[in-house]
Design a protein around this motif. Sequence first.
Motif, mmCIF file in Angstrom:
data_model
loop_
_atom_site.group_PDB
_atom_site.id
_atom_site.type_symbol
_atom_site.label_atom_id
_atom_site.label_comp_id
_atom_site.label_asym_id
_atom_site.label_seq_id
_atom_site.Cartn_x
_atom_site.Cartn_y
_atom_site.Cartn_z
ATOM 1 N N SER A 295 0.579 -1.293 -0.112
ATOM 2 C CA SER A 295 0.045 -0.130 0.166
ATOM 3 C C SER A 295 0.932 1.181 -0.233
ATOM 4 C CB SER A 295 -0.948 0.138 1.051
ATOM 5 O OG SER A 295 -1.835 -1.064 1.095
ATOM 6 N N GLY A 296 0.665 2.245 -0.986
ATOM 7 C CA GLY A 296 1.185 3.241 -0.914
ATOM 8 C C GLY A 296 2.463 3.355 -1.752
ATOM 9 N N GLN A 297 2.656 2.478 -2.409
ATOM 10 C CA GLN A 297 3.965 2.038 -3.262
ATOM 11 C C GLN A 297 3.442 2.368 -4.699
ATOM 12 O OE1 GLN A 297 7.210 1.986 -2.428
ATOM 13 N NE2 GLN A 297 6.740 2.354 -0.438
ATOM 14 N N THR A 298 4.154 3.264 -5.409
ATOM 15 C CA THR A 298 3.567 3.228 -6.916
ATOM 16 C C THR A 298 4.845 3.062 -7.670
ATOM 17 O OG1 THR A 298 4.120 5.694 -6.746
ATOM 18 C CG2 THR A 298 1.891 4.953 -6.239
ATOM 19 N N ARG B 38 6.423 0.034 8.377
ATOM 20 C CA ARG B 38 5.597 0.052 7.184
ATOM 21 C C ARG B 38 5.356 -1.508 6.917
ATOM 22 N NH1 ARG B 38 5.668 4.228 2.777
ATOM 23 N NH2 ARG B 38 3.276 3.728 2.706
#
Length: 204
Positions: free
Chosen positions: A124-127, A161
Amino acid sequence: MSTIPQLEQLVAACHWIGAKGWAPATGGNMSVRQDRDYCLLSESGKDKGALRPEDFIQVEIATNRVPSGRRPSAETGLHTLLYRLFPEAGAVLHTHTVNSTVLSRVEKGSAVVLQGYEMQKTLSGQTSHLDAVAVALFDNDQDITALALRIAQFAEQTPLRYGFLLRGHGLTCWGKDVSEARRHLEGLEFLFQCELQRRVLEAR
């Protein structure tokens, strides 16, 4: 104890984990947040691939107290710590896989850094594959209270995280719900396998 939807999803995730061989010989432990004050944690000594809703024990997050008097997992204190550190966390999964266990011993530093892998975007949050994702690595300890304190002190200085590794022990990961925790587990396991194989090939 009435079954909550997230517990039913956790049971299904445990069966999936068991089928993959990621929690062998009754190893590992899994939990789901019941509400602000309590979580439901797998009972010690149970085959994770055959867990039922009644195999989960209510634990008070603030104190580790078990109202029923039953025996939850030995790592109860790690689950409750994560629910305290991350109020948004809805589920915690701890597995004993070969990849995470071996990589945690091969890596001598305080984190396994993952970079360059497209599958980082399962977190989540990694693009982007260009980002560096550091998965914290702690020395294992049979004293769970002391281990939880070390992790809590680390988290005061450095953001935790997705999950962390215990050296020679395995992976603990979490998510806002069972679905996200399961995705983080599967994504991290894939990444650990890639990273371990990369290191083996580059060492030749």
